[in-house]
Enzyme design. Structure first.
Site, mmCIF file in Angstrom:
data_model
loop_
_atom_site.group_PDB
_atom_site.id
_atom_site.type_symbol
_atom_site.label_atom_id
_atom_site.label_comp_id
_atom_site.label_asym_id
_atom_site.label_seq_id
_atom_site.Cartn_x
_atom_site.Cartn_y
_atom_site.Cartn_z
ATOM 1 C CG ASP A 261 -2.280 0.702 0.913
ATOM 2 O OD1 ASP A 261 -2.219 1.873 0.504
ATOM 3 O OD2 ASP A 261 -3.362 0.118 1.103
ATOM 4 C CG HIS B 35 -1.084 1.543 -3.241
ATOM 5 N ND1 HIS B 35 -2.332 1.444 -2.652
ATOM 6 C CD2 HIS B 35 -0.862 0.343 -3.839
ATOM 7 C CE1 HIS B 35 -2.839 0.232 -2.883
ATOM 8 N NE2 HIS B 35 -1.951 -0.448 -3.598
#
Length: 492
Positions: A334, A356
């Site tokens: 993430d 991410h």
């Protein structure tokens, strides 16, 4: 049978003497550190024959308050080797190190042989004391600071007493049982905590449980070479993270109410969901960390073919000011870094893999929804969904301004190279931007790299809610279908 241990971290042994003022007094300290010079001096010095300080070495004199009484007492300490009777502590789990060294500002560790005094209380209530050599981590000459007591803790139960009473705490091979937080919230001002060996945790299926919590002022948290902090993530990973599935600790390492402090040189692996939550800090520097959640890339029996780890943010930063994150390596699934509120934040020298990217947001719907003055610089984002991202929540309010991405290298990015979107929801974007969160004064300088798929640029702003975006030396290639509704000139 209960037992404990008292480690004296300096040689020769200083036992059974009238140590000036306290075990950590600088007079006794300088004698132990400069034992050769002190031994030569003490061979001819006694209080009965020397009543003046003329001719006394300055290093000894200044550290002994220019008093012959202290000089004499320290000489007695240096030459005494008798071991006193030591009362048995009630705790069986701690090893206390008495040291004249101080709270470190930088750490270089070596292994040396010190003497350990083992205290065992027999069934007859008599106290037996034996002395044996043992290898323990001790500070090298760069271990400097303001003095105090150093404690080595080898069992979880002793952590609270060490936090309350010790200036420097070495946590060695700690196992924290289920529902047991390594609670470092009561640290003394100027304290240092050093992780050694492998730190592990029992299973705790509770989203409100925080495995490690730290706070304090002028505190240093660090680790010796070869240490590992293992978050036991495989016991929880189900491909859903904090979005569902089984209960699991939501934030692994919580840093809050921490001021003028440093966290450095930690190696953390296999955290359950989010790794660091940085909250309500001021003048905190985090440097030289390795966060390795690569084991969570693989699917497991619960994740339906997806990576088992999910929502595994490296750093979530909120309500903090003058915060620096630097020279840190993150492999996760993430956000590498996500800033949701705060001012004057610098993120520099990052290596982000698999997640991410470098993010502002999501912004809106929280107690604090203002981000002002964030710089991401000199960093790499590799094999990740996004490179540089600003995301604001649909239908919420807030403000984001004075944001700078500079010298960011992207490689193998799958979704967006540069992404600014005002339609964000955790379950997925709506495609309809709202303008309750304003975004202003955003600069991208020398952001370059390649996409494996997706869009090089995606900017979706609400009506009049974005202003003053600057693109300088920006070049991202390999994607297609770029879309930018701001600025009016289109995508870079």
């Amino acid at each position: 049978m209960k037992r404990s241990a008292l480690i004296l971290s300096f040689l020769p042994l200083v036992f059974g003497c009238d140590n000036p003022k306290s075990p950590g007094h600088s007079c006794a300290s300088v004698y132990s550190v400069s034992s050769a010079a002190a031994s030569s001096f003490c061979a001819t010095f006694t209080a009965s024959t020397v009543t003046a300080t003329t001719g006394v070495p300055e290093a000894l004199l200044s550290n002994c308050d220019y008093k012959t009484k202290h000089l004499s007492s320290a000489c007695s300490c240096l030459g005494t080797a008798a071991v006193p009777t030591v009362a048995t502590p009630s705790s069986v789990s701690s090893v206390y190190i008495t040291s004249a060294t101080a709270t470190p500002t930088s750490f270089t560790f070596k292994t040396s042989t010190a003497h350990i005094v083992k205290v065992a209380k027999a069934a007859t209530s008599s106290t037996a004391v034996v002395t044996t050599p043992v290898s323990v981590p001790t500070a090298s000459s760069s271990f400097t600071g303001n003095g105090g007591t150093t404690c080595t803790v080898t069992e979880y139960a002793a952590i609270s007493s060490a936090v309350a009473s010790c200036s420097n705490i070495l946590l060695s091979d700690i196992y924290a049982p289920p529902s047991s937080t390594i609670d470092l919230q009561g640290l003394q001002t100027g304290a240092a905590v050093i992780f050694a060996g492998k730190t592990t945790f029992g299973d705790t299926a509770d989203s409100d449980f925080d495995p490690i919590v730290v706070s304090g002022t002028s505190v240093t948290i660090t680790g010796v070479e070869g240490h590992v902090i293992d978050g036991n993530g495989a016991a929880y990973w189900d491909g859903q993270g904090s979005n569902g599935g089984s209960d699991k600790p939501d934030h692994f390492f919580v840093v809050k109410d921490m001021y003028n402090s440093r966290i450095e040189n930690l190696y953390i692996q296999n955290w359950p969901v989010h790794c660091f939550e940085i909250e309500s800090t001021e003048h905190l520097t985090v440097s030289g960390l390795t966060l390795n959640n690569s084991a969570g890339d693989a699917a497991n029996s619960k994740s339906d073919g997806d990576p088992a780890a999910h929502n595994s943010d490296g750093f979530d930063i909120k309500e903090s000011s003058y915060f620096t994150l630097e020279n840190t390596w993150v492999h996760n699934q993430d956000d590498c870094v996500a800033v949701t509120s705060g001012t004057d934040i610098v993120v520099d020298g990052m290596y982000c893999y698999g997640g991410h990217g470098l993010s502002i947001g999501s912004i809106g719907g929280k107690s604090d929804n203002t981000v002002n003055g964030v710089t991401f610089s000199n960093s790499q984002v590799i094999s990740s969904q996004n490179g540089c991202r600003i995301k604001t929540n649909s239908g919420e309010t807030g403000e984001v301004y004075n944001i700078r991405y500079e010298n960011i290298t992207l490689s193998d990015i799958s979704d967006y190279g540069i992404d600014v979107q005002q339609d964000y929801l955790n379950g997925g974007p709506t495609g309809e931007p709202t303008n309750g969160v304003t975004i202003a004064n955003v600069t991208f300088v020398d952001v370059t790299g390649t996409m494996s798929d997706g869009k090089d640029y995606y900017i979706l702003c609400g009506d009049d809610s974005c202003s003053n975006f600057v693109f300088d030396g920006v070049s991202i290639t390999g994607g297609s279908g770029d879309s930018c509704n701001y600025p009016s000139t289109g995508c870079p």
